[in-house]
Design a protein around this motif. Structure first.
Motif, short mmCIF file in Angstrom:
data_model
loop_
_atom_site.label_atom_id
_atom_site.label_comp_id
_atom_site.label_asym_id
_atom_site.label_seq_id
_atom_site.Cartn_x
_atom_site.Cartn_y
_atom_site.Cartn_z
N LEU A 69 0.69 -1.09 -0.11
CA LEU A 69 -0.07 0.19 0.09
C LEU A 69 1.04 1.68 0.36
O LEU A 69 0.70 2.07 -0.68
N ARG A 70 1.63 1.01 0.96
CA ARG A 70 2.86 2.25 0.38
C ARG A 70 3.43 2.31 -0.42
O ARG A 70 3.40 3.40 -0.95
N SER A 71 3.29 1.65 -1.33
CA SER A 71 4.92 1.70 -2.26
C SER A 71 3.43 1.79 -3.58
O SER A 71 3.90 2.76 -4.71
N MET A 72 2.48 1.54 -3.06
CA MET A 72 1.07 1.99 -4.02
C MET A 72 1.06 3.51 -3.78
O MET A 72 0.86 4.61 -4.91
N ALA A 73 1.14 4.38 -3.03
CA ALA A 73 1.18 5.71 -2.69
C ALA A 73 2.49 6.41 -3.42
O ALA A 73 3.15 8.02 -3.97
N GLU A 74 3.66 5.39 -3.21
CA GLU A 74 4.99 5.75 -3.25
C GLU A 74 4.91 6.42 -4.76
O GLU A 74 5.26 7.41 -5.47
N GLY A 75 3.69 5.26 -5.86
CA GLY A 75 4.13 5.55 -7.17
C GLY A 75 2.91 6.74 -7.34
O GLY A 75 3.70 7.22 -8.57
N ILE A 76 1.86 7.06 -7.20
CA ILE A 76 1.33 8.20 -7.50
C ILE A 76 2.98 8.88 -7.32
O ILE A 76 2.54 10.85 -7.82
N ASP A 77 3.30 9.48 -6.26
CA ASP A 77 3.96 10.32 -5.25
C ASP A 77 5.52 10.78 -6.43
O ASP A 77 5.84 11.60 -7.45
N LYS A 78 5.96 9.25 -7.04
CA LYS A 78 7.19 9.37 -8.72
C LYS A 78 6.23 10.12 -9.82
O LYS A 78 6.52 10.68 -10.48
N ILE A 79 5.24 9.71 -9.94
CA ILE A 79 3.91 10.62 -11.14
C ILE A 79 4.25 11.87 -10.98
O ILE A 79 3.86 12.68 -12.19
N ILE A 80 3.65 12.54 -9.69
CA ILE A 80 4.30 13.86 -9.35
C ILE A 80 5.13 14.34 -10.59
O ILE A 80 5.31 15.68 -10.99
N GLY A 81 6.45 13.51 -10.16
CA GLY A 81 7.45 14.11 -10.19
C GLY A 81 7.96 14.27 -11.41
O GLY A 81 8.53 14.73 -12.63
N LEU A 82 6.93 13.51 -12.54
CA LEU A 82 6.99 13.37 -13.68
C LEU A 82 6.53 14.65 -15.02
O LEU A 82 5.76 15.21 -14.18
N LYS A 83 7.13 14.68 -15.60
CA LYS A 83 6.84 15.70 -16.87
C LYS A 83 5.65 16.05 -17.65
O LYS A 83 5.15 14.64 -17.81
N ASP A 84 4.66 15.92 -17.43
CA ASP A 84 3.59 16.92 -17.70
C ASP A 84 3.63 16.18 -19.17
O ASP A 84 4.29 17.26 -19.97
#
Length: 409
Positions: A69-84
């Motif tokens: 579950l933490r990995s899922m949330a961290e995955g979303i955080d990584k997507i935030i850091g990607l360029k739009d």
């Protein structure tokens, strides 16, 4: 649901990168805030799965815990850091008539995703769709229904606290085939359909859908141990590719080995696999070389086991290895183990799969491992997207043309 998704898609298309990132941040926060509800729901799914006779491999794919579950949330955080991807220009030019033409990235619109077992896909796919400006309608397998409902509830609560519509993410809770068929034929509402799962699911979608489909997932992946291979390297990569997580699409399913290396290599490799609980399936020729091998049907070469099983075949040489891969491959991931530079280059040229490896595990066939920050699936086709599908694969493009009164003569 289609109407709500279309409405949400219009808002998403005009949303800024900052607005989308804030929505994703809130989604990740709510995912962790609702961890107890999600894990309780997952335990219900696991209990039902055991009672319904789900295999150990399917139960493993279904299982959530605090770490996942933490990995899922961290995955979303990584997507935030990607360029739009929508901020990237794709070229601009002026024609002889003075028209200024630009090619711009745009969202696909409304994406439908049909998948099995793995509830982490619910969060990963939703976040990727939102970042790329798409609304998404999810149809998970009935075996993960309670988990998916709890996850989507958390994600929608995150969206409701942002500038984006909560209905940007929706979940189909009707498990019937009739409803699924309607979903796959909702061309008026769905712009693209992405199935993720085993061969049966992929085939069903390709057969029934009228909505454009991106074929993903099925992985009959091969490892070819060339006569010039290093045995220790071959063993390490083979075990990683088969044993680390056998239930995923980038796991190895077939071991091919040159006859000139078989006498020395095959007994060692087969015994190592058996010691890890893997059933090694081959023919009479392979059995004579290694007693660790179980006699099996030729159809094993056509099977994506998704389990602790692997098919093995001794080949006469490079050409026969290519013939075998061309016949049975699903176009996902193939690897050669060799110290021959020439053979390595030839393999990468000759094999027409989405991922072709030399001396590295097929387990790297993954959007995050490729540096994409995540994936919505691994495309095994050639149109629009191929391989791990990151943010750019969830966009199309349009041309904008600026004139000052030009007419065509």
């Amino acid at each position: 649901m289609g109407t709500e998704a279309k409405k949400a898609g219009k808002v998403l298309r005009r949303s800024s990168e900052q607005q989308k990132n804030e929505a994703l941040r809130l989604m990740a926060k709510e995912l962790l805030h609702h961890s107890k509800d999600i894990l309780d729901s997952n335990r219900t799914d696991l209990k039902n799965g055991r009672e319904n006779g789900l295999s150990d491999a399917m139960l493993e794919r279904l299982t959530l815990n605090e770490a996942r579950l933490r990995s899922m949330a961290e995955g979303i955080d990584k997507i935030i850091g990607l360029k739009d991807p929508l901020t990237e220009g794709l070229g601009e030019w002026t024609t002889p008539e003075g028209l200024r033409i630009a090619r711009r990235s745009v969202p696909l619109g409304v994406i439908g995703i049909i998948y099995e077992s793995r509830p982490n896909v619910t969060a990963d796919a939703s976040a990727l769709c939102i970042k790329a400006g798409n609304a998404v309608i999810l149809r998970g397998g009935k075996e993960a229904m309670e988990s998916n409902k709890a996850i989507v509830k958390a994600l929608q609560q995150g969206l409701s606290k942002s500038d984006l519509p909560a209905k940007s993410i929706q979940l189909i809770t009707d498990p019937s085939r009739t409803f699924a068929a309607s979903f796959m034929q909702a061309n008026e509402y769905i712009d693209c359909l992405i199935p993720r799962g085993g061969a049966g699911l992929i085939k069903a979608v390709l057969t029934q859908a009228t909505v454009p489909v991106i074929e993903t997932g099925t992985g009959n992946c091969h490892i070819y141990v060339h006569e010039d291979a290093d045995l220790a390297m071959a063993e390490q990569i083979l075990l990683n590719g088969k044993v680390q997580r056998p239930s995923v699409c980038n796991a190895l399913e077939t071991l091919l080995i040159d006859k000139n290396a078989a006498a020395e290599f095959l007994p060692v490799l087969a015994e190592s696999l058996v010691n890890e609980g893997v059933e090694v399936i081959g023919g009479e020729r392979e059995k004579q070389i290694s007693s660790s091998i179980t006699i099996g049907e030729v159809s094993a070469y056509d099977t994506e086991f998704l389990d602790l099983k692997i098919a093995v075949k001794v080949v006469e040489g490079y050409d026969q290895a290519l013939e075998h891969i061309e016949k049975y491959s699903t176009g996902h991931s193939e690897v050669i183990i060799t110290d021959s530079y020439h053979t390595a280059l030839s393999f990468q040229e000759d094999i027409d799969s989405a991922q072709v490896y030399v001396n590295a595990s097929t387990r790297f066939s993954d959007g995050e491992m490729f540096g994409f920050g995540g994936e919505i699936g691994i495309s095994t086709q050639k149109l629009h997207a191929r391989g791990p599908m990151g943010l750019n694969a969830l966009t199309s493009y349009k041309y904008t043309i600026l004139g000052n009164g030009q007419i065509r003569k």
